[in-house]
Write a protein that holds these residues in place. Structure first.
Motif, PDB file in Angstrom:
ATOM      1  N   GLY A 170      27.865 -37.618 -30.244  1.00  4.01           N
ATOM      2  CA  GLY A 170      26.517 -38.023 -29.871  1.00  4.01           C
ATOM      3  C   GLY A 170      25.892 -37.209 -28.763  1.00  4.01           C
ATOM      4  N   GLY A 171      26.593 -36.181 -28.287  1.00  2.13           N
ATOM      5  CA  GLY A 171      26.035 -35.318 -27.254  1.00  2.13           C
ATOM      6  C   GLY A 171      24.940 -34.427 -27.811  1.00  2.13           C
ATOM      7  N   GLU A 172      24.021 -34.027 -26.939  1.00  2.00           N
ATOM      8  CA  GLU A 172      22.888 -33.192 -27.350  1.00  2.00           C
ATOM      9  C   GLU A 172      23.079 -31.782 -26.797  1.00  2.00           C
ATOM     10  OE1 GLU A 172      17.975 -32.992 -26.915  1.00  2.00           O
ATOM     11  OE2 GLU A 172      19.099 -34.733 -26.176  1.00  2.00           O
ATOM     12  N   LEU A 173      23.020 -30.773 -27.675  1.00  2.00           N
ATOM     13  CA  LEU A 173      23.161 -29.376 -27.270  1.00  2.00           C
ATOM     14  C   LEU A 173      21.904 -28.627 -27.675  1.00  2.00           C
ATOM     15  CD1 LEU A 173      24.704 -26.874 -26.264  1.00  2.00           C
ATOM     16  CD2 LEU A 173      25.843 -26.772 -28.505  1.00  2.00           C
ATOM     17  N   GLN A 174      21.172 -28.117 -26.688  1.00  2.00           N
ATOM     18  CA  GLN A 174      19.931 -27.385 -26.932  1.00  2.00           C
ATOM     19  C   GLN A 174      20.184 -25.902 -26.715  1.00  2.00           C
ATOM     20  OE1 GLN A 174      16.846 -28.537 -27.923  1.00  2.00           O
ATOM     21  NE2 GLN A 174      17.820 -30.525 -28.252  1.00  2.00           N
ATOM     22  N   MET A 175      20.230 -25.125 -27.810  1.00  2.00           N
ATOM     23  CA  MET A 175      20.437 -23.687 -27.724  1.00  2.00           C
ATOM     24  C   MET A 175      19.099 -22.977 -27.518  1.00  2.00           C
ATOM     25  SD  MET A 175      23.716 -23.415 -28.082  1.00  2.00           S
ATOM     26  CE  MET A 175      23.906 -21.637 -28.371  1.00  2.00           C
ATOM     27  N   GLY A 176      19.170 -21.752 -27.001  1.00  2.00           N
ATOM     28  CA  GLY A 176      17.959 -20.971 -26.786  1.00  2.00           C
ATOM     29  C   GLY A 176      17.025 -21.597 -25.768  1.00  2.00           C
ATOM     30  N   THR A 177      17.593 -22.295 -24.801  1.00  2.00           N
ATOM     31  CA  THR A 177      16.790 -23.027 -23.818  1.00  2.00           C
ATOM     32  C   THR A 177      17.288 -22.706 -22.415  1.00  2.00           C
ATOM     33  OG1 THR A 177      16.524 -24.821 -25.416  1.00  2.00           O
ATOM     34  CG2 THR A 177      15.928 -25.289 -23.134  1.00  2.00           C
ATOM     35  N   ALA A 178      16.424 -22.120 -21.600  1.00  2.00           N
ATOM     36  CA  ALA A 178      16.782 -21.763 -20.225  1.00  2.00           C
ATOM     37  C   ALA A 178      16.246 -22.815 -19.262  1.00  2.00           C
ATOM     38  CB  ALA A 178      16.197 -20.397 -19.872  1.00  2.00           C
ATOM     39  N   ILE A 179      16.950 -23.002 -18.159  1.00  2.00           N
ATOM     40  CA  ILE A 179      16.476 -23.885 -17.096  1.00  2.00           C
ATOM     41  C   ILE A 179      15.733 -23.029 -16.076  1.00  2.00           C
ATOM     42  CG2 ILE A 179      17.165 -25.448 -15.239  1.00  2.00           C
ATOM     43  CD1 ILE A 179      17.377 -26.541 -18.148  1.00  2.00           C
ATOM     44  N   THR A 180      14.449 -23.283 -15.933  1.00  2.00           N
ATOM     45  CA  THR A 180      13.597 -22.463 -15.064  1.00  2.00           C
ATOM     46  C   THR A 180      13.274 -23.135 -13.735  1.00  2.00           C
ATOM     47  OG1 THR A 180      11.740 -23.297 -16.387  1.00  2.00           O
ATOM     48  CG2 THR A 180      12.554 -21.094 -16.891  1.00  2.00           C
ATOM     49  N   ARG A 181      13.421 -24.469 -13.675  1.00  2.00           N
ATOM     50  CA  ARG A 181      13.219 -25.173 -12.399  1.00  2.00           C
ATOM     51  C   ARG A 181      14.202 -26.336 -12.300  1.00  2.00           C
ATOM     52  NH1 ARG A 181       7.033 -26.559 -11.080  1.00  2.00           N
ATOM     53  NH2 ARG A 181       6.899 -27.076 -13.300  1.00  2.00           N
ATOM     54  N   ILE A 182      14.660 -26.578 -11.063  1.00  2.00           N
ATOM     55  CA  ILE A 182      15.504 -27.735 -10.767  1.00  2.00           C
ATOM     56  C   ILE A 182      14.769 -28.569  -9.729  1.00  2.00           C
ATOM     57  CG2 ILE A 182      17.730 -28.530  -9.885  1.00  2.00           C
ATOM     58  CD1 ILE A 182      18.894 -25.795 -10.715  1.00  2.00           C
ATOM     59  N   PHE A 183      14.336 -29.746 -10.117  1.00  2.00           N
ATOM     60  CA  PHE A 183      13.569 -30.611  -9.216  1.00  2.00           C
ATOM     61  C   PHE A 183      14.512 -31.422  -8.331  1.00  2.00           C
ATOM     62  CE2 PHE A 183      11.143 -30.132 -13.200  1.00  2.00           C
ATOM     63  CZ  PHE A 183      10.038 -29.457 -12.708  1.00  2.00           C
ATOM     64  N   HIS A 184      14.114 -31.636  -7.077  1.00  2.00           N
ATOM     65  CA  HIS A 184      14.967 -32.402  -6.165  1.00  2.00           C
ATOM     66  C   HIS A 184      14.103 -33.144  -5.152  1.00  2.00           C
ATOM     67  CE1 HIS A 184      14.713 -29.655  -2.553  1.00  2.00           C
ATOM     68  NE2 HIS A 184      14.278 -28.841  -3.508  1.00  2.00           N
ATOM     69  N   ALA A 185      14.676 -34.225  -4.656  1.00  2.00           N
ATOM     70  CA  ALA A 185      13.997 -35.037  -3.636  1.00  2.00           C
ATOM     71  C   ALA A 185      15.054 -35.859  -2.918  1.00  2.00           C
ATOM     72  CB  ALA A 185      12.950 -35.946  -4.275  1.00  2.00           C
ATOM     73  N   GLY A 186      14.881 -36.023  -1.619  1.00  2.00           N
ATOM     74  CA  GLY A 186      15.802 -36.856  -0.855  1.00  2.00           C
ATOM     75  C   GLY A 186      17.234 -36.369  -0.864  1.00  2.00           C
ATOM     76  N   GLY A 187      17.424 -35.036  -0.968  1.00  2.00           N
ATOM     77  CA  GLY A 187      18.769 -34.491  -0.951  1.00  2.00           C
ATOM     78  C   GLY A 187      19.514 -34.579  -2.261  1.00  2.00           C
ATOM     79  N   ARG A 188      18.811 -34.908  -3.361  1.00  2.00           N
ATOM     80  CA  ARG A 188      19.463 -34.997  -4.670  1.00  2.00           C
ATOM     81  C   ARG A 188      18.616 -34.320  -5.730  1.00  2.00           C
ATOM     82  NH1 ARG A 188      23.708 -38.037  -5.422  1.00  2.00           N
ATOM     83  NH2 ARG A 188      23.299 -38.076  -7.652  1.00  2.00           N
ATOM     84  N   ALA A 189      19.292 -33.716  -6.706  1.00  2.00           N
ATOM     85  CA  ALA A 189      18.584 -33.209  -7.880  1.00  2.00           C
ATOM     86  C   ALA A 189      18.089 -34.393  -8.695  1.00  2.00           C
ATOM     87  CB  ALA A 189      19.513 -32.336  -8.716  1.00  2.00           C
ATOM     88  N   THR A 190      16.887 -34.264  -9.238  1.00  2.00           N
ATOM     89  CA  THR A 190      16.290 -35.368 -10.000  1.00  2.00           C
ATOM     90  C   THR A 190      15.964 -34.992 -11.444  1.00  2.00           C
ATOM     91  OG1 THR A 190      14.070 -34.750  -9.241  1.00  2.00           O
ATOM     92  CG2 THR A 190      15.282 -36.377  -7.922  1.00  2.00           C
ATOM     93  N   GLY A 191      15.808 -33.700 -11.719  1.00  2.00           N
ATOM     94  CA  GLY A 191      15.442 -33.288 -13.067  1.00  2.00           C
ATOM     95  C   GLY A 191      15.426 -31.783 -13.189  1.00  2.00           C
ATOM     96  N   VAL A 192      15.223 -31.310 -14.415  1.00  2.00           N
ATOM     97  CA  VAL A 192      15.137 -29.880 -14.676  1.00  2.00           C
ATOM     98  C   VAL A 192      13.963 -29.604 -15.606  1.00  2.00           C
ATOM     99  CG1 VAL A 192      17.609 -29.452 -14.365  1.00  2.00           C
ATOM    100  CG2 VAL A 192      16.729 -30.026 -16.657  1.00  2.00           C
ATOM    101  N   GLU A 193      13.462 -28.387 -15.528  1.00  2.00           N
ATOM    102  CA  GLU A 193      12.472 -27.917 -16.494  1.00  2.00           C
ATOM    103  C   GLU A 193      13.173 -26.979 -17.456  1.00  2.00           C
ATOM    104  OE1 GLU A 193       8.069 -26.410 -15.904  1.00  2.00           O
ATOM    105  OE2 GLU A 193       9.468 -24.729 -15.641  1.00  2.00           O
ATOM    106  N   ALA A 194      13.167 -27.342 -18.730  1.00  2.48           N
ATOM    107  CA  ALA A 194      13.819 -26.542 -19.766  1.00  2.48           C
ATOM    108  C   ALA A 194      12.759 -25.762 -20.520  1.00  2.48           C
ATOM    109  CB  ALA A 194      14.584 -27.455 -20.722  1.00  2.48           C
ATOM    110  N   THR A 195      12.975 -24.446 -20.674  1.00  2.00           N
ATOM    111  CA  THR A 195      12.005 -23.566 -21.317  1.00  2.00           C
ATOM    112  C   THR A 195      12.646 -22.893 -22.522  1.00  2.00           C
ATOM    113  OG1 THR A 195      10.965 -23.132 -19.171  1.00  2.00           O
ATOM    114  CG2 THR A 195      10.435 -21.630 -20.962  1.00  2.00           C
ATOM    115  N   THR A 196      12.018 -23.022 -23.671  1.00  2.00           N
ATOM    116  CA  THR A 196      12.546 -22.409 -24.889  1.00  2.00           C
ATOM    117  C   THR A 196      12.097 -20.957 -24.983  1.00  2.00           C
ATOM    118  OG1 THR A 196      10.644 -23.039 -26.247  1.00  2.00           O
ATOM    119  CG2 THR A 196      12.445 -24.632 -26.061  1.00  2.00           C
ATOM    120  N   GLY A 197      12.710 -20.210 -25.913  1.00  2.00           N
ATOM    121  CA  GLY A 197      12.355 -18.811 -26.095  1.00  2.00           C
ATOM    122  C   GLY A 197      10.909 -18.608 -26.489  1.00  2.00           C
ATOM    123  N   SER A 198      10.308 -19.595 -27.133  1.00  2.00           N
ATOM    124  CA  SER A 198       8.899 -19.485 -27.551  1.00  2.00           C
ATOM    125  C   SER A 198       7.935 -19.909 -26.457  1.00  2.00           C
ATOM    126  CB  SER A 198       8.664 -20.350 -28.793  1.00  2.00           C
ATOM    127  OG  SER A 198       8.950 -21.714 -28.520  1.00  2.00           O
TER     128      SER A 198
END
Length: 435
Positions: free
Chosen positions: A231-259
């Motif tokens: 049930g795991g999700e694997l996204q190929m061809g997808t780079a992480i361009t931003r890592i969002f953080h607040a209060g000393g913790r990572a909160t999310g990422v921005e995933a960018t596809t090749g297109s």
């Protein structure tokens, strides 16, 4: 699992050995996991296995060997019927001669000649009596343990070819880790004495190893398939361009596809195994200027594999050969028929992996694939390893940021870099399958 536990979500950046292993275990434990991989086709990072016209080849050779029984059990659980035992044979090519590696005393003596051998012994004795202190560089570390004469013959040329910088600028700490447990006395004694069961194992000197029948990529392809089946999700061809953080913790990422498509993914936990420099520079809002400046100093060596299909008899018995000859750009050659016959697409042929180390700004990196194949053909013939007319086809694989360069700036930059990566709960994990 508690209600809070069910709401947890893990984002893993990178589908190399570290990322996939962590993702598999997390998904197995019930933590919903999504993996983002920049490459559009292959999992496994530098431990992938590339396919070309029925031939499979590594990006460098990857032995499977560990003293940790849990790690070995994990490997065998993934591929219970597909591990083979491979006899290890490797040599050093220097001044037109082949030197056994690990060292075999009589082979080295006959190749070097009596006078050079005596000079090496005297140089070693001098290094033991008058070692360089403090040990700051790889050159210091190796010379203290092998003598400067052997350092110049067997370490300097190849190491500088691989890393593209002087051995004076590579860290002694890195040398201690990379060549851990090996000294000249141990290598010489190992050439004469019988092996003792239960004795210490020096990874550099092992003479056999486990290997997936279809190459190391088979391990990570199977892990990815098992992860997806749970049930795991694997996204190929997808780079992480931003890592969002607040209060000393990572909160999310921005995933960018090749297109160019962008997607923001929130999670409770993050494991990031992309290059540390890119990880630090991706934080949003940006980290302090001194941390970003330190991360920008982290350097990487890039890597080319020119895979040549060669017909005729197997050209040499080695798994790999280190090329110390400064007259060619080639750094190392893998013979994948000697790793596993199952990786070879047609009888009466083999696949040779010619390894070139460079930077992306170098002319070598920018050469057309056809020119690189022709360069490989010429250098094989120049070294006398295979005739140019025996090469019938070839393919090129480029691998950016294959190896971090452990020079003095690296050590200085790591302190502020790790301070902030830890503060934001962004964990960088690495797993090595030793080449």
């Amino acid at each position: 699992m508690s209600e809070a536990g069910r709401k947890r979500k893990l984002v893993v950046v990178g589908a190399g050995p570290a990322g996939l292993t962590a993702a598999f275990e997390a998904q197995k434990a019930g933590l919903g996991t999504i993996v983002f991989e920049k490459d559009p086709v292959y999992v496994g990072g530098i431990s992938r296995t590339v396919e070309y016209k029925g031939y499979r080849f590594d990006i460098g050779g990857h032995r499977f060997f560990s003293k940790n029984s849990d790690i070995v059990a994990w490997w065998k659980e993934r591929l219970p019927d597909d591990f083979i035992q491979v006899r290890r044979m490797s040599r050093v090519y220097y001044r037109g001669r082949f030197f056994d590696y690990p060292l075999k005393a009589w082979n080295a003596l006959s190749n070097l000649g009596v006078l050079t051998s005596i000079a090496c012994v005297l140089s070693y004795a001098w290094a033991r009596l008058f070692p360089k202190r403090p040990e700051l560089s790889l050159e210091d570390w190796v010379s203290n343990r092998f003598g400067r004469r052997l350092f110049n013959i067997f370490f300097k040329t190849y190491t500088e070819k691989v890393w593209g910088i002087s051995t004076r600028d590579l860290s002694a700490d890195w040398a201690a880790q990379r060549i851990k447990g090996l000294s000249l006395s141990e290598a010489v004694l190992g050439a004469f004495r019988r092996k003792r069961r239960g004795g210490p194992v020096i990874k550099t000197l092992i003479d056999s190893f486990d290997y997936p029948r279809l190459g190391p990529g088979q391990m990570w392809e199977k892990t990815a398939a098992d992860f997806h089946a749970m049930g795991g999700e694997l996204q190929m061809g997808t780079a992480i361009t931003r890592i969002f953080h607040a209060g000393g913790r990572a909160t999310g990422v921005e995933a960018t596809t090749g297109s160019g498509g962008r997607r923001r993914v929130e999670a409770s936990d993050f494991i990031v195994s992309m290059p540390l420099r890119e990880t630090v520079l991706a934080f949003d809002p940006p980290l302090p200027d001194d941390v970003r400046a330190a991360a920008s100093q982290l350097a990487y060596r890039d890597f080319l594999t020119v895979a040549l299909i060669v017909r005729g008899e197997n050209p040499f018995p080695d798994n790999w050969i280190y090329i110390h000859d400064p007259g060619v750009k080639l750094g190392r050659i893998q013979n994948f028929r000697n790793w596993s016959e199952a990786m070879i697409g047609a009888e009466g042929t083999t696949c040779l992996g010619l390894e070139y180390f460079c930077f992306t700004q170098d002319a070598l990196w920018k050469m057309a694939d056809s020119d690189l194949i022709e360069l490989g053909r010429k250098e094989l013939a120049q070294l006398g390893l295979a005739g140019a007319d025996a090469v019938v086809d070839g393919a090129v694989v480029r691998m950016e940021k294959a190896y971090p360069i452990y020079g003095a700036p690296h050590s200085q930059a790591m302190r502020p870099t790790f301070r902030w990566s830890g503060a934001t709960a962004c964990t960088s994990t690495t797993t090595r399958i030793t080449p």
